[in-house]
Design an enzyme around this catalytic site. Structure first.
Site, mmCIF file in Angstrom:
data_model
loop_
_atom_site.group_PDB
_atom_site.id
_atom_site.type_symbol
_atom_site.label_atom_id
_atom_site.label_comp_id
_atom_site.label_asym_id
_atom_site.label_seq_id
_atom_site.Cartn_x
_atom_site.Cartn_y
_atom_site.Cartn_z
ATOM 1 N N HIS A 130 3.999 7.130 -131.482
ATOM 2 C CA HIS A 130 2.889 7.945 -131.008
ATOM 3 C C HIS A 130 2.016 8.256 -132.213
ATOM 4 O O HIS A 130 2.431 8.083 -133.357
ATOM 5 C CB HIS A 130 3.392 9.242 -130.353
ATOM 6 C CG HIS A 130 4.136 10.141 -131.283
ATOM 7 N ND1 HIS A 130 5.447 9.914 -131.650
ATOM 8 C CD2 HIS A 130 3.745 11.253 -131.945
ATOM 9 C CE1 HIS A 130 5.833 10.853 -132.495
ATOM 10 N NE2 HIS A 130 4.825 11.681 -132.698
ATOM 11 N N CYS B 194 9.030 12.307 -129.045
ATOM 12 C CA CYS B 194 8.559 11.798 -130.344
ATOM 13 C C CYS B 194 9.442 10.666 -130.860
ATOM 14 O O CYS B 194 9.133 10.047 -131.874
ATOM 15 C CB CYS B 194 8.493 12.924 -131.366
ATOM 16 S SG CYS B 194 7.276 14.186 -130.934
ATOM 17 N N HIS C 187 -1.225 10.551 -134.391
ATOM 18 C CA HIS C 187 -1.821 11.842 -134.721
ATOM 19 C C HIS C 187 -3.080 11.629 -135.534
ATOM 20 O O HIS C 187 -3.214 10.631 -136.253
ATOM 21 C CB HIS C 187 -0.873 12.696 -135.579
ATOM 22 C CG HIS C 187 0.413 13.036 -134.923
ATOM 23 N ND1 HIS C 187 0.524 14.009 -133.967
ATOM 24 C CD2 HIS C 187 1.657 12.522 -135.087
ATOM 25 C CE1 HIS C 187 1.779 14.088 -133.565
ATOM 26 N NE2 HIS C 187 2.489 13.194 -134.232
ATOM 27 N N ASP D 36 -3.963 5.977 -143.860
ATOM 28 C CA ASP D 36 -4.943 5.946 -142.772
ATOM 29 C C ASP D 36 -4.850 4.667 -141.948
ATOM 30 O O ASP D 36 -4.826 3.561 -142.490
ATOM 31 C CB ASP D 36 -6.359 6.092 -143.325
ATOM 32 C CG ASP D 36 -7.389 6.339 -142.231
ATOM 33 O OD1 ASP D 36 -7.060 6.977 -141.213
ATOM 34 O OD2 ASP D 36 -8.546 5.896 -142.406
ATOM 35 N N HIS D 37 -4.789 4.850 -140.631
ATOM 36 C CA HIS D 37 -4.685 3.753 -139.661
ATOM 37 C C HIS D 37 -3.469 2.877 -139.924
ATOM 38 O O HIS D 37 -3.531 1.651 -139.843
ATOM 39 C CB HIS D 37 -5.985 2.934 -139.618
ATOM 40 C CG HIS D 37 -7.070 3.653 -138.897
ATOM 41 N ND1 HIS D 37 -7.862 4.594 -139.517
ATOM 42 C CD2 HIS D 37 -7.463 3.607 -137.596
ATOM 43 C CE1 HIS D 37 -8.714 5.083 -138.628
ATOM 44 N NE2 HIS D 37 -8.493 4.516 -137.460
ATOM 45 N N GLU E 69 -0.350 18.311 -138.531
ATOM 46 C CA GLU E 69 -0.052 17.202 -137.632
ATOM 47 C C GLU E 69 -0.833 17.409 -136.332
ATOM 48 O O GLU E 69 -1.351 16.477 -135.748
ATOM 49 C CB GLU E 69 1.449 17.136 -137.346
ATOM 50 C CG GLU E 69 1.840 15.990 -136.433
ATOM 51 C CD GLU E 69 3.319 16.004 -136.124
ATOM 52 O OE1 GLU E 69 3.992 15.026 -136.492
ATOM 53 O OE2 GLU E 69 3.797 16.985 -135.524
ATOM 54 N N HIS F 56 3.617 6.997 -135.750
ATOM 55 C CA HIS F 56 4.983 6.989 -136.267
ATOM 56 C C HIS F 56 5.949 7.219 -135.117
ATOM 57 O O HIS F 56 5.554 7.524 -133.999
ATOM 58 C CB HIS F 56 5.171 8.051 -137.363
ATOM 59 C CG HIS F 56 5.115 9.461 -136.877
ATOM 60 N ND1 HIS F 56 5.920 10.452 -137.368
ATOM 61 C CD2 HIS F 56 4.360 10.076 -135.935
ATOM 62 C CE1 HIS F 56 5.662 11.603 -136.778
ATOM 63 N NE2 HIS F 56 4.712 11.399 -135.898
#
Length: 147
Positions: free
Chosen positions: A46, A40, A48, A86-87, A131, A21
């Site tokens: 970037h 960020c 997580h 996810d992903h 996070e 994100h």
């Protein structure tokens, strides 16, 4: 107290998902975003590896001995968390974040709202989103601060 008396318990289950994100508010200028979000706010985003712990609460069923069947909770979490997040690039792939900044606080609210639609009313107790090991958000469905 007899074993048949109602006992309340909380049951938690965790999942881990990976997503990227960019922290960026459309309400702020590019300069304001950079000042507020720092690295960020990188235009390329970037990523997580988020860890989510979902806690439900209820009476322990005297027959099954469970608050909730863990298989059902796993399926609800798959639908509410893993499938949409996810992903994914949260800002580009998840419509909710087209207008909402993809902070961990807002990720927790998104997960809460998705789970609320699936779980029996009143059963969802808490959503905890890591996070990173150092940055954790807990959301219990509170919508507004008291005025």
């Amino acid at each position: 107290m007899s074993p048949r008396s109602a006992r309340l318990a909380r049951l938690s289950r965790s999942v881990t998902f990976s997503a990227c994100h960019r922290l960026h508010s459309k309400s702020l200028s590019d300069e304001e975003n950079l000042k507020l979000f720092g690295k960020c706010n990188n235009p390329n985003g970037h990523g997580h590896n988020y860890k989510v712990i979902v806690t439900v609460r209820g009476e322990i069923d005297p027959v099954s001995g469970m608050v909730m069947n863990l298989t059902e909770l796993k399926e609800y979490m798959q639908e509410a968390i893993m499938e949409p997040l996810d992903h994914k690039n949260l800002d580009q792939d998840v419509p909710y974040f087209a207008e909402v900044v993809s902070t961990t606080e807002n990720v927790a609210v998104f997960i809460w709202e998705n789970l609320q639609r699936l779980l029996p009313p009143g059963m969802l107790y808490k959503v905890k989103v890591y996070e990173t090991d150092q940055n954790v958000v807990v959301y219990k469905g509170e919508e507004r601060m008291a005025e």
